[in-house]
Scaffold this motif. Structure first.
Motif, PDB file in Angstrom:
ATOM      1  N   GLY A 181      79.759  25.370  59.203  1.00 28.29           N
ATOM      2  CA  GLY A 181      81.392  24.990  59.126  1.00 28.29           C
ATOM      3  C   GLY A 181      82.354  24.877  58.263  1.00 28.29           C
ATOM      4  O   GLY A 181      83.751  24.680  58.298  1.00 28.29           O
ATOM      5  N   THR A 182      81.734  25.041  57.148  1.00 25.48           N
ATOM      6  CA  THR A 182      82.662  24.812  55.689  1.00 25.48           C
ATOM      7  C   THR A 182      83.936  25.676  55.365  1.00 25.48           C
ATOM      8  O   THR A 182      85.332  25.546  55.331  1.00 25.48           O
ATOM      9  N   GLY A 183      83.274  26.981  55.575  1.00 23.90           N
ATOM     10  CA  GLY A 183      84.470  27.757  55.890  1.00 23.90           C
ATOM     11  C   GLY A 183      85.465  28.371  56.945  1.00 23.90           C
ATOM     12  O   GLY A 183      86.305  28.677  56.792  1.00 23.90           O
ATOM     13  N   PHE A 218      78.147  25.704  65.390  1.00 24.12           N
ATOM     14  CA  PHE A 218      77.501  25.167  64.921  1.00 24.12           C
ATOM     15  C   PHE A 218      77.338  24.102  66.043  1.00 24.12           C
ATOM     16  O   PHE A 218      78.241  23.259  65.996  1.00 24.12           O
ATOM     17  N   GLY A 219      76.061  23.566  66.708  1.00 25.07           N
ATOM     18  CA  GLY A 219      75.928  22.167  67.420  1.00 25.07           C
ATOM     19  C   GLY A 219      76.097  20.610  66.493  1.00 25.07           C
ATOM     20  O   GLY A 219      74.840  21.053  65.606  1.00 25.07           O
ATOM     21  N   ALA A 220      75.465  20.066  67.286  1.00 27.09           N
ATOM     22  CA  ALA A 220      75.780  18.396  66.708  1.00 27.09           C
ATOM     23  C   ALA A 220      74.076  17.955  66.007  1.00 27.09           C
ATOM     24  O   ALA A 220      73.782  17.456  65.149  1.00 27.09           O
ATOM     25  N   GLY A 248      84.616  33.745  50.585  1.00 29.12           N
ATOM     26  CA  GLY A 248      83.686  32.280  50.867  1.00 29.12           C
ATOM     27  C   GLY A 248      81.842  33.880  51.074  1.00 29.12           C
ATOM     28  O   GLY A 248      81.738  34.942  51.233  1.00 29.12           O
ATOM     29  N   ALA A 249      80.865  32.839  51.519  1.00 28.79           N
ATOM     30  CA  ALA A 249      80.093  33.442  52.347  1.00 28.79           C
ATOM     31  C   ALA A 249      78.973  33.164  53.357  1.00 28.79           C
ATOM     32  O   ALA A 249      79.115  32.880  53.500  1.00 28.79           O
ATOM     33  N   ASP A 250      78.396  33.841  53.892  1.00 33.17           N
ATOM     34  CA  ASP A 250      77.122  33.539  55.385  1.00 33.17           C
ATOM     35  C   ASP A 250      77.738  33.390  55.763  1.00 33.17           C
ATOM     36  O   ASP A 250      76.840  32.439  56.142  1.00 33.17           O
ATOM     37  N   MET A 251      78.937  33.460  56.519  1.00 33.30           N
ATOM     38  CA  MET A 251      79.936  32.663  57.749  1.00 33.30           C
ATOM     39  C   MET A 251      78.736  32.809  58.805  1.00 33.30           C
ATOM     40  O   MET A 251      77.869  33.890  59.234  1.00 33.30           O
ATOM     41  N   HIS A 252      79.326  31.648  60.088  1.00 33.01           N
ATOM     42  CA  HIS A 252      77.703  31.893  60.819  1.00 33.01           C
ATOM     43  C   HIS A 252      76.987  31.274  61.075  1.00 33.01           C
ATOM     44  O   HIS A 252      76.149  31.735  61.986  1.00 33.01           O
ATOM     45  N   SER A 253      76.650  31.326  60.016  1.00 36.39           N
ATOM     46  CA  SER A 253      75.003  31.074  58.896  1.00 36.39           C
ATOM     47  C   SER A 253      75.389  29.824  58.825  1.00 36.39           C
ATOM     48  O   SER A 253      75.854  29.639  58.427  1.00 36.39           O
ATOM     49  N   PRO A 254      74.157  28.947  59.072  1.00 36.30           N
ATOM     50  CA  PRO A 254      73.478  27.360  58.752  1.00 36.30           C
ATOM     51  C   PRO A 254      73.632  27.307  56.623  1.00 36.30           C
ATOM     52  O   PRO A 254      74.191  26.687  55.961  1.00 36.30           O
ATOM     53  N   ALA A 255      73.304  28.262  56.655  1.00 38.82           N
ATOM     54  CA  ALA A 255      73.557  29.057  54.172  1.00 38.82           C
ATOM     55  C   ALA A 255      75.240  29.277  54.361  1.00 38.82           C
ATOM     56  O   ALA A 255      75.521  29.630  53.206  1.00 38.82           O
TER      57      ALA A 255
END
Length: 379
Positions: free
Chosen positions: A105-107, A86-88, A333-340
């Protein structure tokens, strides 16, 4: 460290004590954007955080932060990437809802970083064999495993574990190889009506991609991730570009894809230029290898099961360098590489207990996983 226990259940209870501390640091670190190539702010946060505790710190030419205990050769090198996809420009503020921590990016890979920090601090006093924890750069996107490749080329370590956030329910013993290529075609351009008949770079690129997708070798997955062409709907495209990714579990299949792409790129009315942007090697470690066996034994004690899986991680670089390596997840976790993207808070303790058990078994020579029973006070 004031004491140790060998019962995995006691180890899990012990790890649960630090869930709050791991969660707090995960929230703080997740707020810091770290797209591949721009990890410096996260590395700086880690540097400040780790200077309050045990071990030695140094930075290397790839931007990695090394946290070491003892002198090389290291019995184990733990690779933990700090970059995200994810970008800034994206909102990075995490939120807590219904037992989950939500946020980009939490996971992948923030919780892995903070788990490594807390678990290693807890076990620091019991580590008998040398350990290197390397917080790496460039694992995501077109980072090319920059940090992991550099660490594997310069750090003398007998075996390697790549630590990931998601993926607690499997051990990643198969490293998925990856080939990423940019295809570009140039043409004369022109007016869509008055210059009709002129070759269009866009049309040629579409035909090239169609031929490629029709000829993909068995065992290879190809994804056309980005396609860009032209300047206007009523203009013949004078340029066209595509980013293509291929993945496979063996190097032979990737090599077949490599040859196919370059062969097809030279065909057609207007040949395409092909440039390799990244080549991530495939590899594997067997179930019977002592490293895999040690991990599976710890997981059995925690009720985590013995499922083996494939993944693309920093372990690819280690396997390519001839080091025994695998990857472990820290949470569900779930939805890795997604804003969700989100991680299950209740699973943090189980992931921490797994890492404690593995490090203790590999570094302290215990017959059973040795888990700290006390938590070092955090300032």
């Amino acid at each position: 460290m004031s004491g140790a226990v060998s019962d995995p259940a006691s180890g899990l209870a012990s790890a649960q004590e630090t869930t709050g501390a791991i969660l707090a640091d995960t929230i703080a670190l997740a707020r810091i954007p770290a797209p591949a190539g721009q990890e410096h702010d996260r590395i700086a946060w880690l540097d400040r955080r780790l200077r309050r505790g045990p071990g030695d710190l140094h930075h290397d030419e790839a931007g990695n932060l090394h946290w070491t205990f003892g002198r090389p050769p290291f019995e184990l090198m733990l690779l933990v990437h700090v970059d995200t996809v994810f970008g800034a420009d994206l909102d990075h503020e995490p939120s807590l809802r219904d037992g989950w921590l939500h946020g980009p990016g939490t996971g992948d890979n923030t919780v892995a970083i903070t788990t490594a920090v807390h678990v290693t601090e807890r076990l620091a006093g019991a580590i008998a064999a040398p350990l290197a924890v390397v917080f790496t750069t460039g694992e995501e996107g077109l980072g090319g495993l920059r940090g992991a490749r550099h660490a594997c080329a310069t750090v003398d370590a007998r075996q390697v574990i790549a630590l990931e956030g998601h993926g607690l329910d499997a051990v990643f013993t198969e490293a998925i190889g990856c080939l990423r290529v940019e295809l570009t075609i140039a043409g004369p351009g022109g007016h869509s009506w008055w210059d009709r008949g002129r070759p269009s770079a866009a049309h040629e690129l579409v035909r090239l991609l169609g031929r490629l997708l029709d000829a993909v070798p068995a065992g290879v997955a190809v994804n056309v991730g980005i396609v860009q062409a032209g300047a206007a709907v009523n203009a013949i495209a004078g340029h066209a570009r595509a980013l293509v990714e291929g993945r496979a579990l063996d190097e032979q299949s990737l090599e077949q894809l490599f040859r196919l792409i370059f062969e097809l790129a030279g065909q057609g009315e207007r040949p395409a230029a092909a440039q390799v942007l990244d080549r991530r090697p495939a590899g594997r470690i067997g179930r019977e290898h002592p490293l895999t066996a040690a991990v599976l034994e710890v997981r059995r004690g925690l009720g985590l099961g013995e499922r083996l899986a494939d993944g693309s991680t920093d372990a690819n670089a280690a396997l390519a360098a001839g080091r025994p390596a695998l990857a472990l997840g820290c949470v569900r976790g779930a939805d890795m590489h997604s804003p969700a993207e989100r991680i299950q808070i209740a699973s943090i303790a189980l992931g921490a207990a797994q890492l404690e058990g593995v490090l203790a078994r590999l570094l302290a020579g215990q017959a059973e996983p040795m888990i700290a029973t006390t938590v070092r006070d955090q300032p």
